[in-house]
Design a protein around this motif. Structure first.
Motif, mmCIF file in Angstrom:
data_model
loop_
_atom_site.group_PDB
_atom_site.id
_atom_site.type_symbol
_atom_site.label_atom_id
_atom_site.label_comp_id
_atom_site.label_asym_id
_atom_site.label_seq_id
_atom_site.Cartn_x
_atom_site.Cartn_y
_atom_site.Cartn_z
ATOM 1 N N UNK A 163 0.829 -1.201 0.000
ATOM 2 C CA UNK A 163 0.000 0.000 0.000
ATOM 3 C C UNK A 163 0.868 1.258 0.000
ATOM 4 N N UNK A 164 1.935 1.242 0.778
ATOM 5 C CA UNK A 164 2.836 2.394 0.829
ATOM 6 C C UNK A 164 3.502 2.605 -0.530
ATOM 7 N N UNK A 165 3.913 1.518 -1.160
ATOM 8 C CA UNK A 165 4.536 1.638 -2.489
ATOM 9 C C UNK A 165 3.542 2.204 -3.499
ATOM 10 N N UNK A 166 2.298 1.732 -3.439
ATOM 11 C CA UNK A 166 1.284 2.238 -4.369
ATOM 12 C C UNK A 166 0.988 3.715 -4.125
ATOM 13 N N UNK A 167 0.988 4.116 -2.876
ATOM 14 C CA UNK A 167 0.739 5.526 -2.557
ATOM 15 C C UNK A 167 1.855 6.397 -3.124
ATOM 16 N N UNK A 168 3.098 5.958 -2.955
ATOM 17 C CA UNK A 168 4.229 6.721 -3.494
ATOM 18 C C UNK A 168 4.190 6.752 -5.021
ATOM 19 N N UNK A 169 3.805 5.628 -5.630
ATOM 20 C CA UNK A 169 3.715 5.579 -7.092
ATOM 21 C C UNK A 169 2.605 6.489 -7.602
ATOM 22 N N UNK A 170 1.482 6.566 -6.883
ATOM 23 C CA UNK A 170 0.388 7.430 -7.327
ATOM 24 C C UNK A 170 0.826 8.898 -7.328
ATOM 25 N N UNK A 171 1.630 9.282 -6.333
ATOM 26 C CA UNK A 171 2.140 10.656 -6.298
ATOM 27 C C UNK A 171 3.069 10.911 -7.473
ATOM 28 N N UNK A 172 3.898 9.929 -7.820
ATOM 29 C CA UNK A 172 4.801 10.075 -8.964
ATOM 30 C C UNK A 172 4.018 10.171 -10.270
ATOM 31 N N UNK A 173 3.013 9.317 -10.434
ATOM 32 C CA UNK A 173 2.210 9.338 -11.661
ATOM 33 C C UNK A 173 1.510 10.678 -11.819
ATOM 34 N N UNK A 174 0.945 11.182 -10.729
ATOM 35 C CA UNK A 174 0.236 12.471 -10.817
ATOM 36 C C UNK A 174 1.197 13.623 -11.075
ATOM 37 N N UNK A 175 2.427 13.530 -10.589
ATOM 38 C CA UNK A 175 3.401 14.588 -10.876
ATOM 39 C C UNK A 175 3.751 14.632 -12.354
ATOM 40 N N UNK A 176 3.682 13.486 -13.016
ATOM 41 C CA UNK A 176 3.893 13.446 -14.469
ATOM 42 C C UNK A 176 2.644 13.936 -15.198
ATOM 43 N N UNK A 177 1.478 13.504 -14.732
ATOM 44 C CA UNK A 177 0.212 13.904 -15.369
ATOM 45 C C UNK A 177 0.054 15.418 -15.356
ATOM 46 N N UNK A 178 0.405 16.055 -14.237
ATOM 47 C CA UNK A 178 0.221 17.509 -14.141
ATOM 48 C C UNK A 178 1.148 18.233 -15.111
ATOM 49 N N UNK A 179 2.327 17.658 -15.398
ATOM 50 C CA UNK A 179 3.223 18.259 -16.387
ATOM 51 C C UNK A 179 2.628 18.140 -17.788
ATOM 52 N N UNK A 180 2.118 16.960 -18.113
ATOM 53 C CA UNK A 180 1.564 16.721 -19.452
ATOM 54 C C UNK A 180 0.324 17.577 -19.675
ATOM 55 N N UNK A 181 -0.551 17.668 -18.677
ATOM 56 C CA UNK A 181 -1.747 18.501 -18.848
ATOM 57 C C UNK A 181 -1.379 19.983 -18.896
ATOM 58 N N UNK A 182 -0.335 20.367 -18.159
ATOM 59 C CA UNK A 182 0.148 21.740 -18.271
ATOM 60 C C UNK A 182 0.647 22.036 -19.669
ATOM 61 N N UNK A 183 1.285 21.035 -20.280
ATOM 62 C CA UNK A 183 1.704 21.189 -21.673
ATOM 63 C C UNK A 183 0.508 21.327 -22.602
ATOM 64 N N UNK A 184 -0.563 20.580 -22.305
ATOM 65 C CA UNK A 184 -1.771 20.681 -23.131
ATOM 66 C C UNK A 184 -2.367 22.080 -23.052
#
Length: 336
Positions: free
Chosen positions: A33-54
């Motif tokens: 669960x801790x690993x998934x929580x950390x991964x979700x934060x990493x994924x969202x940090x990438x998503x916010x960059x891509x949507x900012x590019x959009x």
């Protein structure tokens, strides 16, 4: 039935002062669960960059022309603002999703048993970077998409990705002292790779600041540089990163390095090849928006890949507490 424990005033005050401690006292997440929580934060940090590019690529950078409200009279976008307002406001709302993901990572890290202070600190570091970048994003809007503030906004997002990557890696490790898996020369080579990748990202923001995609259909200030010259410098740095990665793979094979550094280097090389193809195609096709957006995603993946190579050069074992030896009384009793 199990009786409900009485909650005293002191307990309520303690919960208000430190709600994370209250949650940690009542919930113990699994390591997964801790690993998934950390991964979700990493994924969202990438998503916010891509949507900012959009936002930039659709010319919606000033879809909400002010901040923190969307207009002087409305917190949200209005029908009169059309498509661009929806895009810009939607990206702002994703910041709350990012905050939720980072918050989950903090709560999970704080509640893990045994408590790992290093993980919690990495989670809070992400939180403060997100807060700082949200304020910087507001400044970007207020100064009319000044290219230098846009570049700083992206670089701070890259810092967020770096911290999120480190936290994700640390959830898969122990808290023991790091033990290097390769020699000093190989470590130095990887640090050169990290430096080259950092310069690559920084020059990429200059390409954006001088290039044709200003972020809005209105007149927007650009960096007073020749866009094609900066793009060629960016390409040279990309080739340096590719060459260093290829050379690193050969060196790791030659010194019979462990599997983890080899695997991470191979993955980075594949990402770099794909990113290079996208980069050259977008350059010769006059920067179509879809390819530029894909290139921004590739930039995030390259940065994560470089950091994973660096982190794979060492291992951190679990900390095993020393068990107390038999007491003197027990020893005497045994002999008797």
């Amino acid at each position: 039935m199990v009786p409900v424990p009485n909650v005293t005033r002191a307990d309520a005050l303690a919960a208000v002062r430190n709600p994370l401690a209250l949650i940690a006292a009542r919930w113990t997440p699994t390591p997964r669960t801790v690993r998934r929580a950390a991964l979700s934060a990493l994924v969202m940090s990438v998503v916010i960059v891509v949507t900012g590019g959009a936002v930039r690529l659709t010319g919606s950078g000033l879809g909400c022309p002010t901040w923190p409200k969307c207009t002087a009279d409305s917190l949200t976008t209005t029908s009169a603002m059309g498509f661009h307002g929806v895009i810009e406001f939607g990206n702002r709302m994703l910041t709350y999703v990012l905050c939720a993901a980072v918050g989950w990572a903090i709560v999970a890290a704080r509640s893990e048993k045994p408590y790992r202070r290093s993980l919690t600190r990495l989670g809070w570091a992400q939180f403060w970077i997100v807060m700082g970048n949200a304020i910087l994003g507001g400044i970007v809007v207020l100064v009319g998409l000044n290219p230098y503030t846009v570049a700083a906004h992206f670089l701070l997002s890259s810092a967020l990705i770096a911290v999120a990557t480190v936290m994700w890696q640390r959830t898969r490790e122990g808290d023991g002292a790091p033990r290097p898996l390769v020699g000093k020369p190989v470590q130095q080579m990887v640090w050169f790779l990290v430096l080259a990748a950092t310069l690559l990202i920084a020059v990429g923001t200059v390409v954006t600041g001088a290039g044709p995609h200003a972020g809005d259909s209105r007149e927007v200030e650009r960096m007073p540089l020749d866009w094609e010259t900066v793009s060629k410098l960016h390409a040279v740095l990309a080739w340096i990163v590719v060459t260093l990665t290829f050379a690193l793979w050969f060196v790791l094979k030659a010194v019979d390095a462990p599997a983890a550094p080899l695997a991470r280097t191979r993955e980075l090389f594949v990402i770099l090849l794909a990113q290079g193809v996208i980069g050259y195609v977008q350059y010769f096709t006059k920067l179509p928006e879809a390819l530029v957006g894909l290139h921004m995603l590739g930039s995030c993946l390259v940065w994560i890949g470089v950091l994973r190579v660096l982190l794979a050069l060492r291992e951190r074992p679990e900390v095993v507490a020393d068990l107390p030896g038999p007491s003197a009384e027990m020893t005497v009793g045994t002999r008797a």
